[in-house]
Design a protein around this motif. Sequence first.
Motif, PDB file in Angstrom:
ATOM      1  N   ASP A 188       0.841  -1.190   0.000  1.00 28.67           N
ATOM      2  CA  ASP A 188       0.000   0.000   0.000  1.00 28.67           C
ATOM      3  C   ASP A 188       0.877   1.240   0.000  1.00 28.67           C
ATOM      4  OD1 ASP A 188       0.780   0.414   2.741  1.00 28.67           O
ATOM      5  OD2 ASP A 188      -0.862  -0.851   3.373  1.00 28.67           O
ATOM      6  N   GLU A 189       0.321   2.292  -0.542  1.00 31.13           N
ATOM      7  CA  GLU A 189       1.004   3.583  -0.554  1.00 31.13           C
ATOM      8  C   GLU A 189      -0.032   4.685  -0.666  1.00 31.13           C
ATOM      9  OE1 GLU A 189       3.618   3.356  -4.044  1.00 31.13           O
ATOM     10  OE2 GLU A 189       2.337   4.803  -5.021  1.00 31.13           O
ATOM     11  N   VAL A 190       0.355   5.856  -0.234  1.00 27.99           N
ATOM     12  CA  VAL A 190      -0.518   7.020  -0.280  1.00 27.99           C
ATOM     13  C   VAL A 190      -0.100   7.891  -1.456  1.00 27.99           C
ATOM     14  CG1 VAL A 190      -1.257   9.084   0.965  1.00 27.99           C
ATOM     15  CG2 VAL A 190      -0.855   6.955   2.205  1.00 27.99           C
ATOM     16  N   THR A 191      -1.087   8.336  -2.243  1.00 33.39           N
ATOM     17  CA  THR A 191      -0.831   9.236  -3.361  1.00 33.39           C
ATOM     18  C   THR A 191      -1.735  10.458  -3.224  1.00 33.39           C
ATOM     19  OG1 THR A 191      -2.459   8.128  -4.773  1.00 33.39           O
ATOM     20  CG2 THR A 191      -0.190   7.354  -4.931  1.00 33.39           C
ATOM     21  N   LEU A 192      -1.433  11.476  -3.995  1.00 26.75           N
ATOM     22  CA  LEU A 192      -2.234  12.697  -3.937  1.00 26.75           C
ATOM     23  C   LEU A 192      -3.560  12.561  -4.664  1.00 26.75           C
ATOM     24  CD1 LEU A 192       0.540  15.398  -4.391  1.00 26.75           C
ATOM     25  CD2 LEU A 192      -0.649  14.735  -2.293  1.00 26.75           C
ATOM     26  N   SER A 193      -3.608  11.676  -5.677  1.00 27.65           N
ATOM     27  CA  SER A 193      -4.833  11.579  -6.465  1.00 27.65           C
ATOM     28  C   SER A 193      -4.974  10.173  -7.044  1.00 27.65           C
ATOM     29  CB  SER A 193      -4.797  12.598  -7.619  1.00 27.65           C
ATOM     30  OG  SER A 193      -3.852  12.195  -8.590  1.00 27.65           O
ATOM     31  N   GLN A 194      -6.044   9.958  -7.773  1.00 27.81           N
ATOM     32  CA  GLN A 194      -6.238   8.728  -8.534  1.00 27.81           C
ATOM     33  C   GLN A 194      -5.977   8.982 -10.017  1.00 27.81           C
ATOM     34  OE1 GLN A 194     -10.104   7.028  -7.772  1.00 27.81           O
ATOM     35  NE2 GLN A 194      -9.638   6.617  -5.636  1.00 27.81           N
ATOM     36  N   SER A 195      -5.136   9.960 -10.292  1.00 29.52           N
ATOM     37  CA  SER A 195      -4.822  10.282 -11.686  1.00 29.52           C
ATOM     38  C   SER A 195      -4.109   9.101 -12.342  1.00 29.52           C
ATOM     39  CB  SER A 195      -3.921  11.513 -11.757  1.00 29.52           C
ATOM     40  OG  SER A 195      -2.622  11.200 -11.266  1.00 29.52           O
ATOM     41  N   LEU A 196      -4.102   9.097 -13.647  1.00 34.22           N
ATOM     42  CA  LEU A 196      -3.453   8.026 -14.389  1.00 34.22           C
ATOM     43  C   LEU A 196      -1.978   7.916 -14.012  1.00 34.22           C
ATOM     44  CD1 LEU A 196      -3.733   5.832 -16.529  1.00 34.22           C
ATOM     45  CD2 LEU A 196      -3.244   7.564 -18.260  1.00 34.22           C
ATOM     46  N   GLU A 197      -1.311   9.040 -13.885  1.00 32.37           N
ATOM     47  CA  GLU A 197       0.112   9.030 -13.532  1.00 32.37           C
ATOM     48  C   GLU A 197       0.332   8.386 -12.157  1.00 32.37           C
ATOM     49  OE1 GLU A 197       3.769  12.174 -12.759  1.00 32.37           O
ATOM     50  OE2 GLU A 197       1.932  12.883 -13.714  1.00 32.37           O
ATOM     51  N   ASP A 198      -0.477   8.765 -11.165  1.00 37.25           N
ATOM     52  CA  ASP A 198      -0.347   8.179  -9.832  1.00 37.25           C
ATOM     53  C   ASP A 198      -0.700   6.689  -9.845  1.00 37.25           C
ATOM     54  OD1 ASP A 198       0.530  10.499  -8.619  1.00 37.25           O
ATOM     55  OD2 ASP A 198      -1.464  11.089  -7.901  1.00 37.25           O
ATOM     56  N   TRP A 199      -1.755   6.333 -10.571  1.00 40.91           N
ATOM     57  CA  TRP A 199      -2.211   4.937 -10.627  1.00 40.91           C
ATOM     58  C   TRP A 199      -1.160   4.030 -11.250  1.00 40.91           C
ATOM     59  CZ3 TRP A 199      -5.747   1.842  -8.661  1.00 40.91           C
ATOM     60  CH2 TRP A 199      -6.056   0.650  -9.308  1.00 40.91           C
ATOM     61  N   ILE A 200      -0.639   4.420 -12.408  1.00 42.50           N
ATOM     62  CA  ILE A 200       0.375   3.608 -13.086  1.00 42.50           C
ATOM     63  C   ILE A 200       1.644   3.542 -12.238  1.00 42.50           C
ATOM     64  CG2 ILE A 200       1.858   3.436 -15.133  1.00 42.50           C
ATOM     65  CD1 ILE A 200      -1.061   2.692 -15.680  1.00 42.50           C
ATOM     66  N   GLY A 201       2.021   4.675 -11.635  1.00 41.97           N
ATOM     67  CA  GLY A 201       3.203   4.687 -10.773  1.00 41.97           C
ATOM     68  C   GLY A 201       3.045   3.754  -9.584  1.00 41.97           C
ATOM     69  N   SER A 202       1.891   3.767  -8.958  1.00 41.27           N
ATOM     70  CA  SER A 202       1.636   2.876  -7.826  1.00 41.27           C
ATOM     71  C   SER A 202       1.687   1.423  -8.259  1.00 41.27           C
ATOM     72  CB  SER A 202       0.274   3.183  -7.197  1.00 41.27           C
ATOM     73  OG  SER A 202       0.268   4.459  -6.619  1.00 41.27           O
ATOM     74  N   GLN A 203       1.096   1.119  -9.412  1.00 43.36           N
ATOM     75  CA  GLN A 203       1.104  -0.252  -9.925  1.00 43.36           C
ATOM     76  C   GLN A 203       2.536  -0.708 -10.206  1.00 43.36           C
ATOM     77  OE1 GLN A 203      -2.233  -1.996 -10.895  1.00 43.36           O
ATOM     78  NE2 GLN A 203      -0.706  -3.356 -10.063  1.00 43.36           N
ATOM     79  N   ARG A 204       3.336   0.158 -10.826  1.00 40.66           N
ATOM     80  CA  ARG A 204       4.730  -0.177 -11.142  1.00 40.66           C
ATOM     81  C   ARG A 204       5.530  -0.423  -9.867  1.00 40.66           C
ATOM     82  NH1 ARG A 204       9.021   2.699 -10.925  1.00 40.66           N
ATOM     83  NH2 ARG A 204       7.906   4.665 -10.832  1.00 40.66           N
ATOM     84  N   ARG A 205       5.390   0.460  -8.877  1.00 42.58           N
ATOM     85  CA  ARG A 205       6.116   0.298  -7.618  1.00 42.58           C
ATOM     86  C   ARG A 205       5.662  -0.960  -6.869  1.00 42.58           C
ATOM     87  NH1 ARG A 205       5.661   5.811  -8.257  1.00 42.58           N
ATOM     88  NH2 ARG A 205       3.714   5.937  -7.064  1.00 42.58           N
ATOM     89  N   CYS A 206       4.396  -1.320  -7.001  1.00 39.81           N
ATOM     90  CA  CYS A 206       3.881  -2.546  -6.396  1.00 39.81           C
ATOM     91  C   CYS A 206       4.581  -3.762  -6.994  1.00 39.81           C
ATOM     92  CB  CYS A 206       2.380  -2.646  -6.600  1.00 39.81           C
ATOM     93  SG  CYS A 206       1.666  -4.203  -6.048  1.00 39.81           S
ATOM     94  N   PHE A 207       4.670  -3.811  -8.311  1.00 41.67           N
ATOM     95  CA  PHE A 207       5.340  -4.933  -8.967  1.00 41.67           C
ATOM     96  C   PHE A 207       6.817  -4.992  -8.588  1.00 41.67           C
ATOM     97  CE2 PHE A 207       2.045  -4.889 -12.626  1.00 41.67           C
ATOM     98  CZ  PHE A 207       1.199  -5.701 -11.894  1.00 41.67           C
ATOM     99  N   GLU A 208       7.457  -3.834  -8.459  1.00 46.46           N
ATOM    100  CA  GLU A 208       8.856  -3.810  -8.023  1.00 46.46           C
ATOM    101  C   GLU A 208       8.974  -4.359  -6.608  1.00 46.46           C
ATOM    102  OE1 GLU A 208      10.103   0.251  -8.477  1.00 46.46           O
ATOM    103  OE2 GLU A 208      10.229   0.088 -10.658  1.00 46.46           O
ATOM    104  N   TYR A 209       8.047  -4.003  -5.747  1.00 44.96           N
ATOM    105  CA  TYR A 209       8.059  -4.440  -4.355  1.00 44.96           C
ATOM    106  C   TYR A 209       7.915  -5.957  -4.249  1.00 44.96           C
ATOM    107  CZ  TYR A 209       6.449  -5.144   0.438  1.00 44.96           C
ATOM    108  OH  TYR A 209       6.287  -5.609   1.724  1.00 44.96           O
ATOM    109  N   ILE A 210       6.978  -6.538  -5.019  1.00 47.44           N
ATOM    110  CA  ILE A 210       6.769  -7.984  -4.920  1.00 47.44           C
ATOM    111  C   ILE A 210       7.775  -8.761  -5.763  1.00 47.44           C
ATOM    112  CG2 ILE A 210       4.339  -7.774  -4.321  1.00 47.44           C
ATOM    113  CD1 ILE A 210       3.626  -8.623  -7.166  1.00 47.44           C
ATOM    114  N   GLY A 211       8.546  -8.059  -6.576  1.00 46.23           N
ATOM    115  CA  GLY A 211       9.601  -8.709  -7.340  1.00 46.23           C
ATOM    116  C   GLY A 211       9.137  -9.398  -8.605  1.00 46.23           C
ATOM    117  N   GLY A 212       8.046  -8.965  -9.167  1.00 45.79           N
ATOM    118  CA  GLY A 212       7.542  -9.551 -10.404  1.00 45.79           C
ATOM    119  C   GLY A 212       6.144  -9.040 -10.697  1.00 45.79           C
ATOM    120  N   VAL A 213       5.506  -9.691 -11.647  1.00 46.38           N
ATOM    121  CA  VAL A 213       4.139  -9.321 -12.004  1.00 46.38           C
ATOM    122  C   VAL A 213       3.223 -10.511 -11.760  1.00 46.38           C
ATOM    123  CG1 VAL A 213       4.847  -7.612 -13.715  1.00 46.38           C
ATOM    124  CG2 VAL A 213       4.445  -9.961 -14.427  1.00 46.38           C
TER     125      VAL A 213
END
Length: 100
Positions: free
Chosen positions: A19-44
């Motif tokens: 989980d992470e906190v972002t300023l908005s649900q904008s596309l940039e924040d959403w994609i960034g959160s998804q990318r960082r999530c995959f990096e955190y779990i070490g894959g997709v």
Amino acid sequence: MQEAQVFVAALGASGCTYDEVTLSQSLEDWIGSQRRCFEYIGGVVEIVVSDNLRSAVSKAHKHDPDINPTYQMAELYSVAVVPARIGKPRDKAYASDCLL
């Protein structure tokens, strides 16, 4: 005080959460959160079950929703994006058992 949004992802089989906190649900924040999530779990994962927020779904439809074109980048990683049906929050709980 500024409002914030919380991005939460869960892997049902392992119990791993991100989980992470972002300023908005904008596309940039959403994609960034998804990318960082995959990096955190070490894959997709094979399937991402998202909410029906505008950053993920351009047009909601019961059987064939239109996925936001930028979010379709998941296809590059062989990840299927399946939005939860509107008003059916248990769709996400069911799908989390299918991940990884």
